[in-house]
Design a protein around this motif. Structure first.
Motif, PDB file in Angstrom:
ATOM      1  N   SER A 166      36.834  52.374  42.960  1.00  0.00           N
ATOM      2  CA  SER A 166      36.134  53.472  43.547  1.00  0.00           C
ATOM      3  C   SER A 166      36.481  53.266  45.005  1.00  0.00           C
ATOM      4  O   SER A 166      36.508  54.536  45.773  1.00  0.00           O
ATOM      5  N   ALA A 167      36.731  52.250  45.592  1.00  0.00           N
ATOM      6  CA  ALA A 167      36.660  52.051  47.184  1.00  0.00           C
ATOM      7  C   ALA A 167      38.163  52.126  47.403  1.00  0.00           C
ATOM      8  O   ALA A 167      38.446  52.682  48.566  1.00  0.00           O
ATOM      9  N   ARG A 168      39.059  51.746  46.610  1.00  0.00           N
ATOM     10  CA  ARG A 168      40.408  51.738  46.772  1.00  0.00           C
ATOM     11  C   ARG A 168      41.078  52.393  45.573  1.00  0.00           C
ATOM     12  O   ARG A 168      41.716  51.489  44.922  1.00  0.00           O
TER      13      ARG A 168
ATOM     14  N   ALA B  90      40.283  39.375  50.418  1.00  0.00           N
ATOM     15  CA  ALA B  90      41.443  39.588  49.323  1.00  0.00           C
ATOM     16  C   ALA B  90      41.060  40.780  48.423  1.00  0.00           C
ATOM     17  O   ALA B  90      42.324  41.563  48.101  1.00  0.00           O
ATOM     18  N   LEU B  91      39.931  41.296  48.114  1.00  0.00           N
ATOM     19  CA  LEU B  91      39.734  42.617  47.226  1.00  0.00           C
ATOM     20  C   LEU B  91      40.124  43.816  48.191  1.00  0.00           C
ATOM     21  O   LEU B  91      40.913  44.660  47.328  1.00  0.00           O
ATOM     22  N   LEU B  92      39.858  43.738  49.453  1.00  0.00           N
ATOM     23  CA  LEU B  92      40.182  45.078  50.353  1.00  0.00           C
ATOM     24  C   LEU B  92      41.422  45.266  51.377  1.00  0.00           C
ATOM     25  O   LEU B  92      41.742  46.105  51.811  1.00  0.00           O
ATOM     26  N   ALA B  93      42.317  44.127  50.909  1.00  0.00           N
ATOM     27  CA  ALA B  93      43.156  43.889  52.081  1.00  0.00           C
ATOM     28  C   ALA B  93      44.276  45.238  51.882  1.00  0.00           C
ATOM     29  O   ALA B  93      44.559  45.587  50.857  1.00  0.00           O
ATOM     30  N   ASP B  94      44.911  45.651  52.903  1.00  0.00           N
ATOM     31  CA  ASP B  94      45.737  46.817  53.028  1.00  0.00           C
ATOM     32  C   ASP B  94      47.166  46.280  52.376  1.00  0.00           C
ATOM     33  O   ASP B  94      47.441  45.152  52.528  1.00  0.00           O
TER      34      ASP B  94
END
Length: 198
Positions: A147-149, A194-198
């Protein structure tokens, strides 16, 4: 709940905690039921009123922590939903999930260790139940991360959640010298990175 039932449940929890510590330190095969009973002041024969075997004890221990993780994650998701059921910010919910997982890791490191190391000593049905609960738990993380990425795709999102949870779980290797507060300060930040890294 009667006082007798409460006392039995309390003793059962004490046995599970003692077993987690003993199995974390000695391993499943070296741990004995008599060691677990002695740790909480119960004789060997009396222990069988709670668990039929060492395998039964291990199964209950790992199923219990897996259920608590799933229930905790679902409760977090529900808590973040609005009164009309509107979607919450998935990053905020992920942060809450990570914080929850970090708290489990620092307060119950023995269980994390036993879960990672001894799952292959479960019988087939118990092992499948634990694995199914683990998939459900990480699936909640994965859905939120997607949902976030959304550009990640499910496979990459699942991989990231596995890595992030593993990062937090690895705190069991360092908690003896770092202490829980330092882990609380850094593990969640690193897992979210780690979860949201580009």
């Amino acid at each position: 709940m009667t006082s007798r039932k409460e006392a039995k449940d309390k003793r059962r929890r004490e046995l599970l905690e003692a077993a987690a510590e003993i199995m974390a330190n000695k391993g499943f095969h070296q741990a004995r039921l008599s060691d677990v009973g002695a740790a909480v002041g119960i004789s060997g024969p009396a222990l069988y009123r709670y668990f039929s075997s060492k395998e039964d004890l291990l199964a209950e221990m790992l199923i219990d922590i897996s259920i608590r993780l799933v229930d905790g994650a679902r409760e977090i998701v529900e808590k973040h939903q609005g009164s009309e059921g509107e979607e919450a910010d998935p990053v905020q919910v992920l942060q809450a999930l990570v914080d929850f997982h970090v708290e489990i890791a620092v307060t119950e490191p023995n269980l994390i260790r036993v879960q990672q190391r001894e799952i292959n000593n479960l019988d087939g049905n118990s092992a499948e139940k634990v694995k199914s609960l683990q998939r459900t738990y990480l699936g909640i993380w994965t859905d939120l991360l997607l949902s976030a990425r959304p550009s990640l795709g499910r496979k990459a999102a699942r991989l990231r959640t596995q890595f992030a949870a593993g990062l937090v779980n690895s705190s069991r290797f360092v908690i003896h010298w770092s202490g829980p507060d330092l882990i609380r300060e850094h593990a969640g930040v690193m897992a979210m990175g780690a979860l949201l890294a580009d």
